[in-house]
Scaffold this motif. Structure first.
Motif, short mmCIF file in Angstrom:
data_model
loop_
_atom_site.label_atom_id
_atom_site.label_comp_id
_atom_site.label_asym_id
_atom_site.label_seq_id
_atom_site.Cartn_x
_atom_site.Cartn_y
_atom_site.Cartn_z
N VAL A 83 50.00 67.04 41.64
CA VAL A 83 49.69 67.11 43.07
C VAL A 83 49.98 68.50 43.62
N VAL A 84 49.02 69.06 44.36
CA VAL A 84 49.21 70.36 45.02
C VAL A 84 49.18 70.15 46.52
N LYS A 85 49.63 71.16 47.27
CA LYS A 85 49.70 71.07 48.72
C LYS A 85 48.31 70.80 49.29
N GLY A 86 48.24 69.86 50.22
CA GLY A 86 46.97 69.51 50.84
C GLY A 86 46.28 68.33 50.20
N ASP A 87 46.79 67.90 49.04
CA ASP A 87 46.20 66.77 48.34
C ASP A 87 46.46 65.45 49.08
N GLY A 103 53.75 68.57 43.43
CA GLY A 103 54.41 68.68 42.13
C GLY A 103 54.48 67.37 41.37
N GLN A 104 54.18 66.26 42.05
CA GLN A 104 54.23 64.94 41.40
C GLN A 104 53.11 64.81 40.37
N LYS A 105 53.42 64.21 39.22
CA LYS A 105 52.41 63.96 38.19
C LYS A 105 51.85 62.56 38.35
N LEU A 106 50.54 62.47 38.37
CA LEU A 106 49.87 61.18 38.48
C LEU A 106 49.13 60.86 37.19
N ARG A 107 49.25 59.63 36.71
CA ARG A 107 48.47 59.18 35.56
C ARG A 107 47.01 59.01 35.97
N LEU A 108 46.11 59.39 35.10
CA LEU A 108 44.69 59.26 35.39
C LEU A 108 44.04 58.16 34.57
N SER A 109 44.83 57.46 33.80
CA SER A 109 44.31 56.31 33.06
C SER A 109 45.45 55.35 32.80
N LYS A 110 45.10 54.12 32.53
CA LYS A 110 46.12 53.10 32.29
C LYS A 110 46.88 53.34 31.02
N SER A 111 46.22 53.97 30.04
CA SER A 111 46.83 54.17 28.73
C SER A 111 47.52 55.51 28.59
N SER A 112 47.59 56.29 29.71
CA SER A 112 48.20 57.62 29.64
C SER A 112 49.62 57.53 29.14
#
Length: 345
Positions: free
Chosen positions: A163-167, A197-206
Motif C-alpha cells: 500500500v502506498v499513500k493515496g491508495d 506500507g501494508q502488504k496485501l495478498r492478491l490471491s487466496k493461495s498467496s
C-alpha cells in the motif's frame, strides 16, 4: 466560510532531445547547494548543468528547480518522458489548526508541515495547504504508444501488493484486476481501512504472510526493526516509578514515558501531553505493536488523559500512577471501558 479541497496537477515534458544520452530529471535546490555540489550528486559537470538549464551565472535560489542528467536511464531521440504531479489542496477556514487539518486528511502533523515546507504551526484563514501529492511518469515513443511507469506500484501479477499513500481498496482493486470483496476476503479485512506500507495478498493461495486486522493476531515486530527497538526500550523501564511531569528513568508520567522511549528508539518526537499526542497521530482501527493507545481516565469520557504503547496480543505498556511502568491487558476491568482509541505517530 466554505471549506474546499482542490486537486490540481502539473505536467512536465522532459524530451530526450533536451538531454543526451539520458532522460532529464528535476532537482530542487536546498540551502547550501552549489552547482558544483549538485553536479557531483548527479554524475555530471557544472558546464553541462548550466547548458541544460540555460544558466548564465553560478547563482542559485533555494527551491529553484534544476534539470539534471539521470545517468542510470538511457533514452533515444524517438521518445519523450512526461512527469505528472497531482496535488490536492485544502483551504484553511477560521478555527482550523494544523493538527485538525492533519487529522482530517489522515496525516501526521510532521507530514503536513513537511509537505508544505512550514517552519511553524501558524496558519491563516483563506490560505491553501497541500494535503496529498502523487506523481506518475509516462514514456511516449515517437511514433508509438505511451508506456506508463510508476516504480511505487506493484505489478498486477505479483503475489502481494504494498500500500502506498493515496491508495484505497477500490483503487488497488482496479490496479490488480480484483474486486474489493476479493481483497478483503484474501486479507481477512473487516473494514476498508489500510495502512501505508501494508502488504496485501492478491490471491487466496498467496504464501506471503499478512497479519489479519484484529488485536489478537498482531504481527510481532521483526528483529532489529524500529518498532522492536521501541518495545525493547519501553520494557527496560518496567518498574520505574511514576512521577508527575517526569520524562527520565528516575520517574515518568504517561506522556513522559512515551517521549523518552520513542526518542531512545530513534524517533523524532516532541515532549507534549497525552491529549496532544492523540491529536498529532493518525487514527488506527487495527492496532499493531508500537501504536499508541489512549484512555479517558478522568470525569469526561471525551477527554484524553492517559496513554501507553500497544504491544499486541491485547497488552500495552504504560506509566501507571499506582504501579509505575508496567504491562497491562486491554481487557483490564478499569481500562477496558476507558479506551478512546489507537493512533500511530
Amino acid at each position: 466560510m466554505k471549506k474546499s479541497v482542490v486537486a490540481f496537477s502539473t505536467l512536465a515534458i522532459l524530451s530526450s532531445t533536451f538531454v543526451s544520452p539520458a532522460l532529464a530529471s528535476t532537482y530542487t535546490v536546498k540551502s547550501g547547494d552549489t552547482l558544483s555540489k549538485i553536479a557531483q550528486k548527479h554524475n555530471t559537470t557544472v558546464h553541462d548543468l548550466k547548458q541544460l538549464n540555460h544558466l548564465k551565472t553560478d547563482f542559485l535560489r533555494i527551491n529553484q528547480k534544476i534539470l539534471t542528467s539521470n545517468s542510470d536511464k538511457t533514452s533515444n531521440d524517438s521518445s519523450v518522458s512526461l512527469k505528472k504531479t497531482k496535488n490536492t489542496t485544502y483551504t484553511i477556514v477560521s478555527g482550523d489548526t494544523l493538527t485538525r487539518i492533519a487529522n482530517k486528511h489522515n496525516l501526521t502533523l510532521a507530514e503536513l508541515m513537511k509537505m508544505n515546507n512550514l517552519k511553524s504551526d501558524r496558519i491563516y484563514a483563506g490560505a491553501k495547504l497541500i494535503v496529498s501529492k502523487s506523481t506518475t511518469t509516462t514514456t511516449i515513443d515517437l511514433p508509438g504508444s505511451s508506456k506508463p511507469s510508476n516504480p511505487t506500484e506493484t505489478p498486477a501479477n505479483s503475489a502481494t501488493y504494498i500500500v502506498v499513500k493515496g491508495d484505497t481498496l477500490s483503487k488497488i482493486a482496479i490496479k490488480t484486476k480484483l474486486s474489493v470483496a476479493q481483497l478483503k476476503a484474501f486479507n481477512s479485512l473487516n473494514s476498508d481501512f489500510i495502512r501505508v506500507g501494508q502488504k496485501l495478498r492478491l490471491s487466496k493461495s498467496s504464501s506471503s504472510s499478512t497479519p489479519a486486522n484484529n488485536d489478537d493476531k498482531v504481527e510481532a515486530p521483526s528483529s532489529g526493526s524500529k518498532v522492536a527497538k521501541l518495545v525493547s526500550e519501553a520494557k527496560k523501564m518496567i518498574g520505574t516509578p511514576y512521577s508527575w511531569a517526569g520524562a527520565s528513568p528516575s520517574g515518568f508520567d504517561c506522556s513522559g514515558f512515551i517521549y523518552y522511549t520513542f526518542k531512545k528508539a530513534g524517533y523524532d518526537i516532541s515532549r507534549v501531553s497525552s491529549s496532544t499526542y492523540y491529536d498529532m497521530g493518525k487514527k488506527v482501527t487495527s492496532p499493531k505493536s508500537g501504536d499508541l493507545i489512549f484512555f479517558a481516565t478522568g470525569s469526561s469520557k471525551a477527554v484524553v488523559s492517559h496513554m501507553g504503547i500497544y504491544l499486541g496480543g491485547g497488552e500495552f505498556i504504560h506509566a501507571s500512577s499506582s504501579k509505575g511502568v508496567t504491562i497491562t491487558s486491554t481487557s483490564n476491568s478499569y481500562f477496558k471501558s476507558r479506551i478512546i482509541g489507537y493512533k500511530s505517530l
